[in-house]
Design an enzyme around this catalytic site. Structure first.
Site, short mmCIF file in Angstrom:
data_model
loop_
_atom_site.label_atom_id
_atom_site.label_comp_id
_atom_site.label_asym_id
_atom_site.label_seq_id
_atom_site.Cartn_x
_atom_site.Cartn_y
_atom_site.Cartn_z
N GLY A 91 0.36 -6.26 43.36
CA GLY A 91 1.74 -5.79 43.35
C GLY A 91 1.82 -4.32 43.69
CG HIS A 131 -3.15 -14.97 37.37
ND1 HIS A 131 -2.32 -14.53 38.38
CD2 HIS A 131 -3.55 -13.85 36.72
CE1 HIS A 131 -2.20 -13.22 38.33
NE2 HIS A 131 -2.95 -12.77 37.34
CB ALA A 144 -6.40 -9.78 42.42
CB SER A 145 -3.34 -9.67 39.05
OG SER A 145 -2.54 -9.92 37.93
CG ASN A 146 -0.33 -6.24 36.70
OD1 ASN A 146 0.55 -7.04 36.98
ND2 ASN A 146 -0.63 -5.93 35.44
#
Length: 706
Positions: free
Chosen positions: A315, A618, A310-312
């Site tokens: 990415g 988020h 998830a999140s960073n």
């Protein structure tokens, strides 16, 4: 303590009921023509610990479902915690940092250790037995020391092997994805390949010259040497001068490693997968002819690998899929990815009457913009703001400072605040996230702006970029309120377990060195004329780095260019789920343009589906905060479903869902109490969505159902 060697496993036994620590190394040469399993050259010493699944385990560190929902574990000696204690504290904090741990919010029913891989609620504590392997990835200098971790549950089946990546979210340490991709992978019998991606809990106390080691203990930088997780690149003379000028400060790895590690997040994720293959083949590969080495048995041709997180970390998973030249990754399933896309003016994204051209904004663009405007925008809707801790007087002064700088217009504070909010919306923030701008400024935005500016520009801690530094600060009622002070020894000792890797964390705060009268806690610092305005000069300085022509700005801009992704997933099947109300990584700057760019570069070969979830934002952990729970649903529920759907596709060929908007139902209130969540609040992703819910791509335009 005894040491033996068998099949490239050097075993160091520890007299403990629950664990045996192993040191794993490549050995033996094998015979010609044999495909020998070899340790990747970038890996250092591999330390392994076995967990029995009762007193300690892979998922909950022995705490179980009940313990994860209870009070935080503590070390027997808070000043000298053991590696095992630090691990338990880290798993507790990282699990809870990504999820809502309230029963009413879905813990124990929609998700949690006691909910099995099929979604069945059990009475089990959800402890998972297995073995954990940890090592650094480094280039030999000790300057990288990216922490890698592989967990292999006892339920791993070499006849049906799978690996899931768990690159840490945010700036977290190596256990940062334990509650997301870690839990899913372990429940499904997969090995989980984690990495802290060069962020994590590398905290260098410059005053006392102490650092974190790989497993979290602290030591002097001299004693640690290359075993340090992170030591600031300062000579002893430079450190002494820095301490004289700015005492009691800290260097933190993500901000101050001077490596712009984000550019390599995909690389570190791929290395974690390679580490997992090495570990698995050491355990399950056939013996080579030399009787010592192991043969490669598990490989991409016979193993399912899902890049996830998830999140960073999400990415990083997408970046890994783009970089994958060895076919290591089979599919991708991620949530709320912080992903920055190369510019492409061909693309536009349409939702209702709103159209945004291009591929969105960089993280530092929207973080530095929010850092400027959010405090003032918080005054635009004070009665509806969620968990608003922004000080009204200071925010009013920020509005006035923005007006004086020509950045907003209006004749009253209300008009100025409305204009600040309007500018955030015009930039691409979704209207559903407006109520979150205030709480995000208080808990996230300044931290992101300061840390990522330092990281992108590869600045040293001694540069004090834009006048910012990191330090513990005095309490309001102390002799030196808000001024830098010596940090708590206990907080530092347990920082591996409690830190999120990005100040403010474990009592280390953001300090404005340029405050009138001397350095102060940034939020309490004084601008010119001794005005409290949340440090407008610092915010303007950070914003200048985005588009300015100063030497510092050019460094930051170069770093940003290094982290942009192409959108080319090489035809791999992929699922992205993202909450529409995300104010931390807005969909208009990340998932939506990434989806469009992927369709442009891959065309008919694209197998990416994008799932946008209404009433989701988020930070699921924030659902416990006032105002969040009744408005928003857990995005994690859709992460789990995306993982299930991707696994089914890769294993059985089951169809992946088409891109769509999932329309959830907020829990609401009964009186002042948030209603318990039910399945009706979180309807499932549909394989074939209704026409009114479709997200489509045609003629370089992404159209998102309103």
């Amino acid at each position: 303590m005894t040491t033996t060697s068998k099949n490239c496993l050097t075993l160091t036994s520890i007299a403990a009921a629950v664990a045996a620590v192993l040191v794993l190394s490549a050995c033996g040469g094998g015979s010609a023509g044999e495909n020998i399993n070899r340790k990747p050259t970038y890996l250092g010493t591999v330390v392994s610990v076995n967990y029995d699944g009762a007193s300690d385990d892979l998922l909950t560190a022995g705490l179980g479902k009940t313990g994860l929902g209870a009070t935080a574990p503590v070390a027997a000696d808070p000043l000298n915690p053991t590696a095992a204690e630090l691990r338990r504290i880290a798993i507790f904090n990282n699990y809870r940092a990504l999820l809502d741990i309230s029963v009413a919010g879905g813990y124990g029913s929609l998700y949690g250790p006691n909910v099995d891989a099929s979604g069945v609620i059990t009475t089990s504590e959800g402890k998972i037995a297995g073995t954990e392997y940890m090592a650094y990835s480094d280039d030999g200098t000790g300057n990288q020391n990216i922490t890698m971790l592989v967990q292999v549950p006892t339920t791993f089946n070499p006849a049906s092997p799978c690996i899931v990546t768990g690159t840490s979210s945010g700036s977290r340490g190596v256990y940062g994805a334990i509650g997301t991709s870690g839990e899913w992978g372990l429940k499904n019998g997969c090995a989980v390949a984690y990495t802290d991606k060069g962020t994590g809990t590398g905290i260098h106390d410059l005053q006392n010259d102490t650092v974190n080691l790989q497993r979290g203990e602290r030591a002097t930088a001299t004693a640690a040497g290359k075993a340090s997780n992170f030591t600031a690149s300062l000579t002893s003379t430079e450190r002494a001068a820095f301490n004289t000028a700015t005492p009691n400060r800290f260097a933190v790895k993500h901000a101050h490693s001077q490596q712009n590690t984000e550019k390599d997040w995909g690389k570190w994720t791929l290395q974690a997968v390679e580490f997992a293959y090495f570990v698995l083949n050491e355990n399950y590969g056939d013996a080579a002819k030399d009787g010592v080495s192991r043969l490669v048995k598990l490989k991409p041709a016979n193993t399912i690998v899902i890049a996830s997180s998830a999140s960073n970390g999400a990415g990083a998973a997408l970046a890994a899929a783009e970089l994958d030249t060895k076919g290591l990754i089979t599919g991708v399933a991620v949530a709320e990815p912080q992903i920055q896309v190369v510019p492409d003016t061909r693309l536009s994204v349409r939702r209702g009457a709103s159209t945004l051209g291009g591929t969105g904004r960089s993280l530092f663009d929207y973080a530095s913009l929010g850092n400027l405007l959010q405090p003032c925008a918080a005054l635009a809707s004070p009665t509806t703001n969620v968990f608003n801790t922004v000080n009204t007087t200071i925010a009013t002064n920020r509005c006035n400072a923005l007006q004086a700088s020509g950045l907003i217009v209006g004749n009253t504070t209300a008009e100025l605040a409305a204009d600040a909010m309007a500018r955030l919306l015009a930039a691409g923030h979704q209207p559903e996230s407006s109520v979150l701008q205030a709480s995000h400024y208080s808990f996230a935005t300044p931290a992101v702006a300061v840390t990522f500016a330092n990281s992108y520009g590869r600045f040293s801690v001694k540069d004090n970029l834009c006048g910012f530094s990191f330090a513990a600060t005095g309490a309001a009622g102390s002799a030196t309120p808000n001024a830098p002070v010596a940090a708590s020894a206990a907080a530092l000792a347990t920082s591996f377990g409690a830190s999120n890797g990005i100040p403010p964390t474990v009592g280390i705060n953001i300090v404005n060195n340029n405050s009138v009268g001397g350095p102060l806690l940034d939020a309490a610092s004084l601008s010119a004329g001794s005005v409290l305005d949340y440090n407008i000069a610092g915010a303007l300085c950070l914003r200048e780095l985005l588009g300015g022509s100063s030497a510092n700005a050019l460094k930051v801009q170069q770093g940003i260019n290094e982290v942009l992704r192409t959108g080319d997933l090489q035809g791999k099947p992929a699922l992205i789920v993202h909450g529409r109300a995300d104010a931390q990584v807005p969909v208009a700057f990340s998932s939506r343009p990434y989806f469009g760019r992927n369709k442009i570069v891959e065309g008919a070969n694209s197998r990416l589906s994008y799932i946008e979830v209404t009433n989701a934002q988020h930070f699921d952990a924030f659902l416990a905060f006032p105002g969040y729970g009744e408005r928003f649903v857990p995005a994690h529920r859709y992460f789990i479903q995306a993982m299930d759907m991707m696994y089914a596709n890769l294993k059985t060929g089951a169809a992946l869902p088409a891109s769509q908007v999932v329309r959830t139902v907020p829990r609401g209130l009964t009186g002042a109490v948030v209603n318990p969540i039910t399945p009706a609040n979180v309807p499932p992703i549909k394989t074939v969505p209704a026409v009114a819910d479709q997200i489509t791509f045609a003629n370089n335009v992404v159209t998102v159902a309103d």
